[in-house]
Design a protein around this motif. Sequence first.
Motif, PDB file in Angstrom:
ATOM      1  N   ASP A 101       0.827  -1.204   0.000  1.00 18.06           N
ATOM      2  CA  ASP A 101       0.000   0.000   0.000  1.00 18.06           C
ATOM      3  C   ASP A 101       0.860   1.253   0.000  1.00 18.06           C
ATOM      4  O   ASP A 101       0.546   2.253  -0.646  1.00 18.06           O
ATOM      5  CB  ASP A 101      -0.904   0.037   1.244  1.00 18.06           C
ATOM      6  CG  ASP A 101      -1.903  -1.111   1.263  1.00 18.06           C
ATOM      7  OD1 ASP A 101      -2.368  -1.501   0.187  1.00 18.06           O
ATOM      8  OD2 ASP A 101      -2.193  -1.609   2.367  1.00 18.06           O
ATOM      9  N   CYS A 102       1.968   1.167   0.721  1.00 11.11           N
ATOM     10  CA  CYS A 102       2.863   2.316   0.886  1.00 11.11           C
ATOM     11  C   CYS A 102       3.418   2.785  -0.452  1.00 11.11           C
ATOM     12  O   CYS A 102       3.512   3.987  -0.716  1.00 11.11           O
ATOM     13  CB  CYS A 102       4.005   1.940   1.830  1.00 11.11           C
ATOM     14  SG  CYS A 102       5.325   3.160   1.916  1.00 11.11           S
ATOM     15  N   GLN A 103       3.781   1.839  -1.332  1.00  8.55           N
ATOM     16  CA  GLN A 103       4.365   2.210  -2.621  1.00  8.55           C
ATOM     17  C   GLN A 103       3.402   3.076  -3.425  1.00  8.55           C
ATOM     18  O   GLN A 103       3.794   4.089  -4.011  1.00  8.55           O
ATOM     19  CB  GLN A 103       4.706   0.940  -3.415  1.00  8.55           C
ATOM     20  CG  GLN A 103       5.762   0.050  -2.768  1.00  8.55           C
ATOM     21  CD  GLN A 103       7.112   0.733  -2.667  1.00  8.55           C
ATOM     22  OE1 GLN A 103       7.517   1.452  -3.571  1.00  8.55           O
ATOM     23  NE2 GLN A 103       7.802   0.510  -1.576  1.00  8.55           N
ATOM     24  N   SER A 104       2.142   2.696  -3.456  1.00 10.81           N
ATOM     25  CA  SER A 104       1.145   3.469  -4.191  1.00 10.81           C
ATOM     26  C   SER A 104       0.940   4.841  -3.570  1.00 10.81           C
ATOM     27  O   SER A 104       0.846   5.858  -4.274  1.00 10.81           O
ATOM     28  CB  SER A 104      -0.188   2.703  -4.219  1.00 10.81           C
ATOM     29  OG  SER A 104      -1.200   3.475  -4.821  1.00 10.81           O
ATOM     30  N   LEU A 105       0.892   4.884  -2.246  1.00  9.74           N
ATOM     31  CA  LEU A 105       0.671   6.141  -1.546  1.00  9.74           C
ATOM     32  C   LEU A 105       1.838   7.104  -1.768  1.00  9.74           C
ATOM     33  O   LEU A 105       1.636   8.286  -2.069  1.00  9.74           O
ATOM     34  CB  LEU A 105       0.483   5.865  -0.052  1.00  9.74           C
ATOM     35  CG  LEU A 105       0.121   7.053   0.848  1.00  9.74           C
ATOM     36  CD1 LEU A 105      -0.711   6.570   2.021  1.00  9.74           C
ATOM     37  CD2 LEU A 105       1.380   7.735   1.372  1.00  9.74           C
ATOM     38  N   VAL A 106       3.064   6.608  -1.631  1.00 13.58           N
ATOM     39  CA  VAL A 106       4.251   7.447  -1.829  1.00 13.58           C
ATOM     40  C   VAL A 106       4.281   7.990  -3.254  1.00 13.58           C
ATOM     41  O   VAL A 106       4.618   9.154  -3.487  1.00 13.58           O
ATOM     42  CB  VAL A 106       5.543   6.661  -1.518  1.00 13.58           C
ATOM     43  CG1 VAL A 106       6.777   7.445  -1.961  1.00 13.58           C
ATOM     44  CG2 VAL A 106       5.632   6.352  -0.034  1.00 13.58           C
ATOM     45  N   GLY A 107       3.899   7.146  -4.220  1.00 13.35           N
ATOM     46  CA  GLY A 107       3.854   7.597  -5.606  1.00 13.35           C
ATOM     47  C   GLY A 107       2.853   8.721  -5.803  1.00 13.35           C
ATOM     48  O   GLY A 107       3.115   9.690  -6.529  1.00 13.35           O
ATOM     49  N   THR A 108       1.701   8.609  -5.141  1.00 19.47           N
ATOM     50  CA  THR A 108       0.665   9.633  -5.267  1.00 19.47           C
ATOM     51  C   THR A 108       1.116  10.960  -4.671  1.00 19.47           C
ATOM     52  O   THR A 108       1.006  12.012  -5.307  1.00 19.47           O
ATOM     53  CB  THR A 108      -0.624   9.166  -4.569  1.00 19.47           C
ATOM     54  OG1 THR A 108      -1.095   7.977  -5.210  1.00 19.47           O
ATOM     55  CG2 THR A 108      -1.703  10.237  -4.635  1.00 19.47           C
ATOM     56  N   VAL A 109       1.629  10.924  -3.435  1.00 16.93           N
ATOM     57  CA  VAL A 109       2.068  12.159  -2.779  1.00 16.93           C
ATOM     58  C   VAL A 109       3.270  12.758  -3.508  1.00 16.93           C
ATOM     59  O   VAL A 109       3.377  13.979  -3.664  1.00 16.93           O
ATOM     60  CB  VAL A 109       2.408  11.893  -1.297  1.00 16.93           C
ATOM     61  CG1 VAL A 109       2.936  13.165  -0.629  1.00 16.93           C
ATOM     62  CG2 VAL A 109       1.181  11.392  -0.549  1.00 16.93           C
ATOM     63  N   GLY A 111       3.867  12.623  -6.650  1.00 17.86           N
ATOM     64  CA  GLY A 111       3.352  13.288  -7.839  1.00 17.86           C
ATOM     65  C   GLY A 111       2.821  14.671  -7.527  1.00 17.86           C
ATOM     66  O   GLY A 111       3.028  15.623  -8.292  1.00 17.86           O
ATOM     67  N   VAL A 112       2.145  14.799  -6.383  1.00 19.13           N
ATOM     68  CA  VAL A 112       1.612  16.100  -5.968  1.00 19.13           C
ATOM     69  C   VAL A 112       2.755  17.069  -5.679  1.00 19.13           C
ATOM     70  O   VAL A 112       2.745  18.225  -6.112  1.00 19.13           O
ATOM     71  CB  VAL A 112       0.714  15.951  -4.723  1.00 19.13           C
ATOM     72  CG1 VAL A 112       0.317  17.319  -4.179  1.00 19.13           C
ATOM     73  CG2 VAL A 112      -0.531  15.154  -5.072  1.00 19.13           C
ATOM     74  N   ILE A 113       3.773  16.597  -4.948  1.00 12.24           N
ATOM     75  CA  ILE A 113       4.914  17.446  -4.603  1.00 12.24           C
ATOM     76  C   ILE A 113       5.671  17.858  -5.870  1.00 12.24           C
ATOM     77  O   ILE A 113       6.053  19.023  -6.034  1.00 12.24           O
ATOM     78  CB  ILE A 113       5.846  16.722  -3.624  1.00 12.24           C
ATOM     79  CG1 ILE A 113       5.136  16.524  -2.271  1.00 12.24           C
ATOM     80  CG2 ILE A 113       7.142  17.508  -3.427  1.00 12.24           C
ATOM     81  CD1 ILE A 113       5.918  15.695  -1.272  1.00 12.24           C
ATOM     82  N   ALA A 114       5.878  16.904  -6.778  1.00 15.70           N
ATOM     83  CA  ALA A 114       6.587  17.216  -8.023  1.00 15.70           C
ATOM     84  C   ALA A 114       5.819  18.256  -8.839  1.00 15.70           C
ATOM     85  O   ALA A 114       6.422  19.111  -9.500  1.00 15.70           O
ATOM     86  CB  ALA A 114       6.782  15.944  -8.847  1.00 15.70           C
ATOM     87  N   GLY A 115       4.496  18.200  -8.765  1.00 16.97           N
ATOM     88  CA  GLY A 115       3.676  19.156  -9.503  1.00 16.97           C
ATOM     89  C   GLY A 115       3.795  20.577  -8.990  1.00 16.97           C
ATOM     90  O   GLY A 115       3.394  21.521  -9.670  1.00 16.97           O
TER      91      GLY A 115
END
Length: 247
Positions: A101-109, A111-115
């Motif tokens: 679950d953590c891998q998906s969550l880290v990827g999502t956050v 993406g937001v930070i990179a944006g």
Amino acid sequence: MAFALPVWLAVQEELLGQGEAENGAPSCFEDFDDEALFQMFHLTRPCIAFITDAVRIRMKKVALKKPALSVDSMVMVTLNYYAHGASSAAILKGVGLTQKDCQSLVGTVSGVIAGMSDQFISFPLIREAKANVAFKVKRFCGIPNVLGVLAPAHFKIRASPYEKDTFRSFVNTLGYTSVVSQIICDSDGNILSVEKCCVGSTFEQEMWESSFKGREMEEELHGPYWVIGKIYIYMLKVNKHRNTLYT
């Protein structure tokens, strides 16, 4: 800085989109004292609060396989992952997530930070901006015509030791596995440029010579300005004869 009323209304709408349960609720970071906070996340409390607030404004809704977490919890898991290259068991247990679950969550956050990068990372381009940065650097250390300080930033990762060749490429000079990026900051600590995510064993000068900023300096696009390197320290000034000074 003053913002137009529509901007503030847009921000308010996004915050309200999180639901009233999160507004005013105690932050999960409050469970840590300052020392434990730095050990778990390698960041200070004000820095974490700034990141969390910035992410909250951008995140209305995140689709997870598990029930949605608060933004604070998602940022906590992500920053812990950034700090150690893997999520701590205690953190995952506290929020009820598995490593998968953590891998998906880290990827999502992430993406937001990179944006948001273009809001916080900006290299001085116009003559006035360059002169202002150079003036502050000269006042700080006495070196003229400096646009920024160049340094590698290593981010710890977990690499499989069973893939020997690949594993060795990630081992940096400090002895741990990482990926490394080239970062330029001004004398106030503002990030001016981030690029070249490479395996941890990559030499700093190799990154510089193949980077966009390195090529821009090579082509004299920034005029008579220097970049000061840190670690394998070198000062680079590009003119008709390329001068590189090592100390």
